[in-house]
Design a protein around this motif. Structure first.
Motif, PDB file in Angstrom:
ATOM      1  N   ALA A  48       0.845  -1.201   0.000  1.00  0.00           N
ATOM      2  CA  ALA A  48       0.000   0.000   0.000  1.00  0.00           C
ATOM      3  C   ALA A  48       0.876   1.244   0.000  1.00  0.00           C
ATOM      4  O   ALA A  48       1.732   1.413   0.857  1.00  0.00           O
ATOM      5  N   ARG A  49       0.678   2.098  -0.992  1.00  0.00           N
ATOM      6  CA  ARG A  49       1.398   3.380  -1.045  1.00  0.00           C
ATOM      7  C   ARG A  49       0.701   4.421  -0.181  1.00  0.00           C
ATOM      8  O   ARG A  49       1.339   5.288   0.368  1.00  0.00           O
ATOM      9  N   LYS A 106      -0.651   8.174 -12.643  1.00  0.00           N
ATOM     10  CA  LYS A 106      -0.372   9.602 -12.833  1.00  0.00           C
ATOM     11  C   LYS A 106      -0.496  10.402 -11.541  1.00  0.00           C
ATOM     12  O   LYS A 106      -0.204  11.590 -11.524  1.00  0.00           O
ATOM     13  N   ALA A 107      -0.927   9.772 -10.460  1.00  0.00           N
ATOM     14  CA  ALA A 107      -1.062  10.454  -9.166  1.00  0.00           C
ATOM     15  C   ALA A 107       0.211  10.342  -8.328  1.00  0.00           C
ATOM     16  O   ALA A 107       0.214  10.716  -7.169  1.00  0.00           O
ATOM     17  N   LYS A 108       1.306   9.862  -8.930  1.00  0.00           N
ATOM     18  CA  LYS A 108       2.533   9.622  -8.168  1.00  0.00           C
ATOM     19  C   LYS A 108       3.012  10.869  -7.430  1.00  0.00           C
ATOM     20  O   LYS A 108       3.300  10.822  -6.240  1.00  0.00           O
ATOM     21  N   GLU A 109       3.106  11.998  -8.128  1.00  0.00           N
ATOM     22  CA  GLU A 109       3.582  13.228  -7.486  1.00  0.00           C
ATOM     23  C   GLU A 109       2.642  13.663  -6.373  1.00  0.00           C
ATOM     24  O   GLU A 109       3.087  14.100  -5.309  1.00  0.00           O
ATOM     25  N   LEU A 110       1.352  13.552  -6.607  1.00  0.00           N
ATOM     26  CA  LEU A 110       0.362  13.926  -5.605  1.00  0.00           C
ATOM     27  C   LEU A 110       0.449  13.028  -4.370  1.00  0.00           C
ATOM     28  O   LEU A 110       0.429  13.505  -3.240  1.00  0.00           O
ATOM     29  N   ASP A 112       3.112  11.275  -3.413  1.00  0.00           N
ATOM     30  CA  ASP A 112       4.384  11.573  -2.752  1.00  0.00           C
ATOM     31  C   ASP A 112       4.281  12.830  -1.902  1.00  0.00           C
ATOM     32  O   ASP A 112       4.775  12.876  -0.770  1.00  0.00           O
ATOM     33  N   ASP A 113       3.627  13.860  -2.435  1.00  0.00           N
ATOM     34  CA  ASP A 113       3.430  15.111  -1.692  1.00  0.00           C
ATOM     35  C   ASP A 113       2.560  14.870  -0.455  1.00  0.00           C
ATOM     36  O   ASP A 113       2.859  15.370   0.628  1.00  0.00           O
TER      37      ASP A 113
END
Length: 123
Positions: A48-49, A106-110, A112-113
């Motif tokens: 789970a990320r 595509k939500a990787k940056e979001l 991570d933030d």
């Protein structure tokens, strides 16, 4: 409804909205697991990320173990106000208690933030 006793920290409205937005994007471009059982398994397996949990679940015992499990497995988690909002963001018509983002897409940056801000709030 009063805040559950096992909620140790309170995310801002902005963080909750970002978590739901990340969930919607990950649903379309990545992979998510819907429901308390799937979120639990994802956390236990360490895949789970981000785990998103609804505060308004009754009875609370259904989800009260999740924060401890996520802490043990180093899976970031965030509470949102409504299981109806969580279900909508996950793309299902029924309310849901928990959802895990497995692959961000595509939500990787979001994501991570969000994880960075969550870790900052919890210190």
């Amino acid at each position: 409804m009063p805040k559950p006793s096992f909620v140790e920290w309170e995310p801002t409205e902005e963080l909750q909205k970002k978590a739901l937005e990340a969930l919607e994007i990950a649903k379309d471009t990545g992979r998510i697991k819907k429901g308390i059982n799937e979120a639990t398994k994802s956390s236990e397996r360490g895949i789970a990320r981000l785990v998103v949990v609804a505060e308004d679940v009754e009875p609370q015992e259904v989800i009260m173990y999740l924060p401890g499990l996520c802490d043990d497995k180093k899976a970031p988690y965030i509470f949102v106000k409504s299981k109806a909002d969580l279900g909508n963001a996950a793309g299902i018509e029924r309310p849901t208690a928990a959802v895990a983002i497995i692959v961000e897409g595509k939500a990787k940056e979001l994501v991570d933030d969000l994880v960075e801000k969550i870790n900052g709030l919890r210190k």
